[in-house]
Write an enzyme that holds these catalytic residues in place. Sequence first.
Site, mmCIF file in Angstrom:
data_model
loop_
_atom_site.group_PDB
_atom_site.id
_atom_site.type_symbol
_atom_site.label_atom_id
_atom_site.label_comp_id
_atom_site.label_asym_id
_atom_site.label_seq_id
_atom_site.Cartn_x
_atom_site.Cartn_y
_atom_site.Cartn_z
ATOM 1 N N LYS A 1 -13.339 1.392 -2.606
ATOM 2 C CA LYS A 1 -14.306 1.563 -1.504
ATOM 3 C C LYS A 1 -15.506 2.374 -1.993
ATOM 4 C CE LYS A 1 -11.587 1.492 2.821
ATOM 5 N NZ LYS A 1 -11.195 2.266 3.996
ATOM 6 N N HIS B 1 6.506 -27.336 -1.003
ATOM 7 C CA HIS B 1 5.878 -28.496 -1.645
ATOM 8 C C HIS B 1 4.745 -28.089 -2.572
ATOM 9 C CE1 HIS B 1 8.109 -31.409 0.892
ATOM 10 N NE2 HIS B 1 8.239 -30.307 1.606
ATOM 11 N N GLU C 1 0.821 -1.206 0.000
ATOM 12 C CA GLU C 1 0.000 0.000 0.000
ATOM 13 C C GLU C 1 0.858 1.261 0.000
ATOM 14 O OE1 GLU C 1 -4.232 -0.660 1.908
ATOM 15 O OE2 GLU C 1 -3.062 0.674 3.168
HETATM 16 O O1 PA5 Z 1 -4.014 1.430 5.354
HETATM 17 C C1 PA5 Z 1 -5.159 1.804 5.255
HETATM 18 O O2 PA5 Z 1 -5.480 2.989 5.463
HETATM 19 C C2 PA5 Z 1 -6.297 0.863 4.894
HETATM 20 O O3 PA5 Z 1 -5.884 -0.406 4.572
HETATM 21 C C3 PA5 Z 1 -7.235 0.794 6.075
HETATM 22 O O4 PA5 Z 1 -6.542 0.365 7.204
HETATM 23 C C4 PA5 Z 1 -8.434 -0.104 5.803
HETATM 24 O O5 PA5 Z 1 -9.030 0.224 4.586
HETATM 25 C C5 PA5 Z 1 -9.439 0.027 6.919
HETATM 26 O O6 PA5 Z 1 -9.866 1.352 7.032
HETATM 27 P P1 PA5 Z 1 -10.601 1.872 8.315
HETATM 28 O O7 PA5 Z 1 -9.708 1.709 9.482
HETATM 29 O O8 PA5 Z 1 -10.886 3.303 8.024
HETATM 30 O O9 PA5 Z 1 -11.852 1.038 8.449
#
Ligand code: PA5
Length: 432
Positions: free
Chosen positions: A423, A307, A285
């Site tokens: 999202k 394996h 990310e």
């Molecule tokens: O790194 C990030 O920001 C995302 O992966 C969030 O952690 C994930 O989408 C969850 O979001 P939230 O904590 O707002 O529910």
Amino acid sequence: MLELNTKKVYLNEKEIASMQPKINLLFKNNLLNKEGIGNEFMDWIDYPETVKEEVILELEEKVNQLKTLKVNHLLVIGIGGSFLGAQSAIDFLEGKLASRDKVLFIGTDMSSSYYSQMESFLENKEYAICVISKSGGTLEPSLAFNFFSNKLKEKHGSKANDYIVAITGNKGILKDFSTQEKITSFEIPNGIGGRFSVMTPVGMFPMIFVGINVREMLEGAKEAKRFLLKESSLEKNTALRYAVIRFLLNQNQKDNQLKITHEIFTTYDYDLEMLAEWWKQLFGESEGKVSTKGIFPLSVHYSRDLHSLGQIIQEGPKTFFETTLIVKDNSQKPITFIKDINDGMKINYLNHLTLEEINQKVFEGVLEAHYQEGGISNIIIQLKEKTPKSLGYLYYWFFISVTISGYLLDINPFDQPGVEIYKKNIKKNLSD
Ligand code: PA5
């Protein structure tokens, strides 16, 4: 605490040293002075030192309250950065199998079967819910929270909210809901993104619930900070060295060879499998912002995947390098094997070795095969102990590394615009 072994990497010291001037600049401007893009999300840098003792005491107090209510299972609801950190830490320190009885996770998919299984499992148990979402409105955890908080209501009626803890940002749907319903809530600092939040209440509450010493974990992070923000030498600063080696492997395409575009994180201990998942989010990310840049993070667990994927790793297209995490675990009593008089399974020759020693020999054999015969670069991260302190050190070490990695690629390591796109699409599809 942590050693980085880069002897089995197909790069020479001259190539690595050539990056030193660039690293010196990034170290000073982007790490020490926080002048890089996305710097508004760099509060994780000082958080282990600045987090108030009151916050930890309040988290502990809520856990104690739950224990007074005879709660012995915690259902953690969250996804991405609001889930992976807690599970990685609990597996790492408590053990993958042992911890499942105390802390359960949901809100990471829409599996009806998993919901039903969880419902049956919790039916006659005393459990509490810890719902985690920084934005407060992510679909998957919102659904799970709706479903399981209603189960709590059926069970405890007006007292149900005593069994709920919300961990969220300073505004949003979950924040408003917890204020309105008088649910105990803890704040996720605005300047810390989801994937950097494991050492905030996001990870700390579930960890405290299972009895992990979070102060020790923060000590580990502080120790990492002292060491890693002291100097930028690529010979001494292992987090920067890891970032540079990854960068060079990805960028320097050798003659007649495929471009290295993937990194495979390798574990030899089931308790580290979720840490690999956490690492994948952190690097994927943070780096995956431009189609021509970044390394795709993958993970394998050995011996299991030797394996299944062992063949393609050994002899398939060489578009990747491996990074292995080895953690010395002194807390376990050694597993030994009994000498069988008839040696029916022909295994008596291993009798003098513990299971951990055999695992080490497997690792050495695989390393040699992949590096020597397979031509695969192998980075080895060795952690000296399996403790909250070493884990805090490791998390912080990866934070520093991924930050420099992102800045080497000239991108913002702290946002996730791509995650936001899907999202929004899901919400749109559901309201059409
Ligand atoms: O790194 C990030 O920001 C995302 O992966 C969030 O952690 C994930 O989408 C969850 O979001 P939230 O904590 O707002 O529910």
